[in-house]
Design a protein around this motif. Structure first.
Motif, PDB file in Angstrom:
ATOM      1  N   ARG A 192       4.361  75.337  24.105  1.00  0.00           N
ATOM      2  CA  ARG A 192       5.302  74.285  24.251  1.00  0.00           C
ATOM      3  C   ARG A 192       6.484  74.473  23.476  1.00  0.00           C
ATOM      4  O   ARG A 192       7.647  73.794  23.725  1.00  0.00           O
ATOM      5  CB  ARG A 192       4.810  72.695  23.809  1.00  0.00           C
ATOM      6  N   ALA A 193       6.678  75.293  22.547  1.00  0.00           N
ATOM      7  CA  ALA A 193       7.835  75.459  21.696  1.00  0.00           C
ATOM      8  C   ALA A 193       7.608  76.928  21.024  1.00  0.00           C
ATOM      9  O   ALA A 193       6.523  77.203  20.629  1.00  0.00           O
ATOM     10  CB  ALA A 193       8.039  74.562  20.660  1.00  0.00           C
ATOM     11  N   TRP A 194       8.866  77.662  20.909  1.00  0.00           N
ATOM     12  CA  TRP A 194       8.937  78.819  20.530  1.00  0.00           C
ATOM     13  C   TRP A 194      10.347  79.555  19.684  1.00  0.00           C
ATOM     14  O   TRP A 194      11.328  78.985  20.135  1.00  0.00           O
ATOM     15  CB  TRP A 194       8.791  79.992  21.723  1.00  0.00           C
ATOM     16  N   ALA A 195      10.027  79.891  18.370  1.00  0.00           N
ATOM     17  CA  ALA A 195      11.128  80.241  17.772  1.00  0.00           C
ATOM     18  C   ALA A 195      11.143  81.685  17.332  1.00  0.00           C
ATOM     19  O   ALA A 195      10.103  82.124  17.243  1.00  0.00           O
ATOM     20  CB  ALA A 195      11.179  79.471  16.301  1.00  0.00           C
ATOM     21  N   THR A 196      12.249  82.343  17.468  1.00  0.00           N
ATOM     22  CA  THR A 196      12.226  83.627  17.066  1.00  0.00           C
ATOM     23  C   THR A 196      13.460  84.002  16.216  1.00  0.00           C
ATOM     24  O   THR A 196      14.511  83.568  16.340  1.00  0.00           O
ATOM     25  CB  THR A 196      12.703  84.432  18.360  1.00  0.00           C
ATOM     26  N   VAL A 197      13.236  84.721  15.193  1.00  0.00           N
ATOM     27  CA  VAL A 197      14.251  85.233  14.220  1.00  0.00           C
ATOM     28  C   VAL A 197      14.278  86.811  14.138  1.00  0.00           C
ATOM     29  O   VAL A 197      13.332  87.516  13.950  1.00  0.00           O
ATOM     30  CB  VAL A 197      13.791  84.802  12.753  1.00  0.00           C
ATOM     31  N   HIS A 198      15.509  87.248  14.735  1.00  0.00           N
ATOM     32  CA  HIS A 198      15.808  88.667  14.929  1.00  0.00           C
ATOM     33  C   HIS A 198      16.510  89.325  13.858  1.00  0.00           C
ATOM     34  O   HIS A 198      17.689  89.087  13.881  1.00  0.00           O
ATOM     35  CB  HIS A 198      16.275  88.778  16.442  1.00  0.00           C
ATOM     36  N   ASP A 199      16.158  90.145  12.984  1.00  0.00           N
ATOM     37  CA  ASP A 199      17.043  90.740  12.131  1.00  0.00           C
ATOM     38  C   ASP A 199      17.993  91.813  12.734  1.00  0.00           C
ATOM     39  O   ASP A 199      17.777  93.232  12.967  1.00  0.00           O
ATOM     40  CB  ASP A 199      16.020  91.796  10.970  1.00  0.00           C
ATOM     41  N   ARG A 200      18.819  91.385  13.112  1.00  0.00           N
ATOM     42  CA  ARG A 200      19.950  92.216  14.115  1.00  0.00           C
ATOM     43  C   ARG A 200      20.984  93.125  13.215  1.00  0.00           C
ATOM     44  O   ARG A 200      21.094  94.208  13.821  1.00  0.00           O
ATOM     45  CB  ARG A 200      20.606  91.116  14.750  1.00  0.00           C
ATOM     46  N   ALA A 201      21.353  92.808  12.107  1.00  0.00           N
ATOM     47  CA  ALA A 201      22.144  93.856  11.407  1.00  0.00           C
ATOM     48  C   ALA A 201      22.189  93.238  10.185  1.00  0.00           C
ATOM     49  O   ALA A 201      21.697  91.937   9.857  1.00  0.00           O
ATOM     50  CB  ALA A 201      23.475  93.807  11.924  1.00  0.00           C
ATOM     51  N   ALA A 202      22.649  94.048   9.116  1.00  0.00           N
ATOM     52  CA  ALA A 202      22.797  93.477   7.971  1.00  0.00           C
ATOM     53  C   ALA A 202      23.586  92.123   7.749  1.00  0.00           C
ATOM     54  O   ALA A 202      24.824  92.129   8.347  1.00  0.00           O
ATOM     55  CB  ALA A 202      23.399  94.715   6.889  1.00  0.00           C
ATOM     56  N   ALA A 203      23.271  91.237   6.980  1.00  0.00           N
ATOM     57  CA  ALA A 203      23.997  89.895   6.812  1.00  0.00           C
ATOM     58  C   ALA A 203      24.187  89.031   8.270  1.00  0.00           C
ATOM     59  O   ALA A 203      24.910  88.163   8.352  1.00  0.00           O
ATOM     60  CB  ALA A 203      25.229  90.040   5.988  1.00  0.00           C
ATOM     61  N   ARG A 204      23.260  89.635   9.043  1.00  0.00           N
ATOM     62  CA  ARG A 204      23.106  88.795  10.432  1.00  0.00           C
ATOM     63  C   ARG A 204      21.923  88.805  11.082  1.00  0.00           C
ATOM     64  O   ARG A 204      21.011  89.581  11.127  1.00  0.00           O
ATOM     65  CB  ARG A 204      24.139  89.287  11.547  1.00  0.00           C
ATOM     66  N   VAL A 205      21.306  87.332  11.332  1.00  0.00           N
ATOM     67  CA  VAL A 205      20.148  87.200  12.140  1.00  0.00           C
ATOM     68  C   VAL A 205      20.393  86.419  13.285  1.00  0.00           C
ATOM     69  O   VAL A 205      21.288  85.284  13.378  1.00  0.00           O
ATOM     70  CB  VAL A 205      18.983  86.560  11.216  1.00  0.00           C
TER      71      VAL A 205
END
Length: 358
Positions: A84-97
């Motif tokens: 019913r709910a979904w959270a994602t954290v993507h380590d996209r680049a240095a100093a940015r998620v």
């Protein structure tokens, strides 16, 4: 295979409070969760944008793709085991998620609001942990919303995010009347556009791939929210896309003032296959289009754009899509509109700068 329960000992799931609803559970998703997460994401898209496009292939790439180790997930299941709910954290680049929080639109706001708050808090702790591992003292949390999704915007604001940018999601129909790729570049411009070269093994030449990366890195340094990305990060991330194809990468070159080494790069375009939701025909999508500052004003962007449109026509596709900064300083919006692109829908970027504590 099923998702494994969240555990206080797991650094990938202990970033926030557990669900307080009776019978609910928090899990790190596995591939078994993909159908349910796809259904959740499609319900969200339908409610927030008016149409759904997410596919199981997209979700599986996020959960278990080649670089899924760069993403942390937390899924909340109800008492029936339905996501019913979904959270994602993507380590996209240095100093940015990049943060994504999706809450089932079928839930009442009295239930959905605290769930969203908990997941954004979990995401902030996860982002801080990732940034600490990167050795930075502050990280940017980058999330988004559809322009019409007031519910998501309220959650973002409550979580400390600020609206920073608006993006036009544009599309152009492709017809049999569009020119062949060989005629895409106007004569007399001193430009040529070619695909990245292939070796005998069918794989693209590393030199050309590095040229594309270098051109785009330089071209986007003066664009909104630029963050440098290494060659390996760039290529690996794009290969992970379900629509990735090596024969959708092009280089524009200046040919009328060649140096000792031959034509010099002017711009690059990385495209992909737009798979859609599986109910219609394929299209092409422009992932990146960049022109070196030293080559701007010569028509390289227009030539690259004409090439991808012509390529789509030759492949029998019905559309080309792209995303553009509504406030782009390069005049990109005018270029796209002049070549037949129209805005399909609008999205927003929301950012929060997060200090990283020891």
């Amino acid at each position: 295979m099923t998702g494994r329960p969240a555990s206080p000992a797991s650094t990938r799931t202990d970033h926030g409070r557990p669900p307080t609803l009776p019978g609910w559970s928090a899990v790190v998703p596995s591939t078994a969760e993909v159908p349910g997460l796809t259904a959740l994401l499609r319900r969200h898209e339908l409610a927030a944008r008016g149409r759904a496009a997410a596919t199981e292939r997209d979700v599986e790439t996020s959960v278990a793709g080649e670089r899924s180790d760069l993403r942390e997930h937390l899924v909340l299941r109800d008492e029936a085991g339905v996501p019913r709910a979904w959270a994602t954290v993507h380590d996209r680049a240095a100093a940015r998620v990049v943060i994504s929080v999706v809450v089932d639109p079928d839930l009442e706001r009295a239930v959905a609001d605290p769930i969203a708050a908990d997941l954004f808090a979990w995401a902030a702790t996860a982002a801080s942990d990732l940034a600490r591992g990167r050795g930075v003292v502050e990280t940017q949390m980058d999330s988004g919303s559809f322009e019409q999704d007031e519910r998501q915007q309220a959650w973002l604001e409550a979580a400390g995010y600020a609206l920073t940018r608006t993006w036009f999601q544009m599309s152009r129909p492709v017809t049999a009347e569009d020119p062949a790729p060989a005629a895409a570049v106007e004569p007399g411009t001193g430009l040529a556009v070619r695909s990245v070269r292939r070796g005998e093994d069918g794989m693209p030449e590393q030199t050309d791939l590095r040229t594309v990366h270098d051109v785009l890195e330089e071209a986007f340094t003066d664009h909104f929210n630029y963050h440098p990305e290494t060659f390996d990060q760039f290529v690996t991330r794009l290969r992970e896309d379900p629509g990735h194809r090596w024969d959708h990468w092009w280089i524009a070159e200046i040919t009328d003032d060649e140096g000792d080494t031959g034509p010099r790069p002017a711009g690059a375009l990385v495209g992909s296959v737009a798979l859609g939701d599986g109910t219609g025909s394929e299209g092409s999508y422009v992932e990146y289009l960049g022109v070196l500052r030293s080559a701007r004003g010569r028509g390289a962007a227009k030539a690259l754009l004409a090439t991808v449109i012509a390529d789509a026509a030759e492949r029998g596709r019905d559309r080309v899509g792209l995303e553009v900064d509504a406030d782009s300083p390069t005049g990109a919006v005018d270029l796209y509109r002049s070549t037949g692109f129209v805005t399909s829908y609008v999205t927003q970027s929301w950012h929060r700068d997060l200090p990283v504590t020891p």
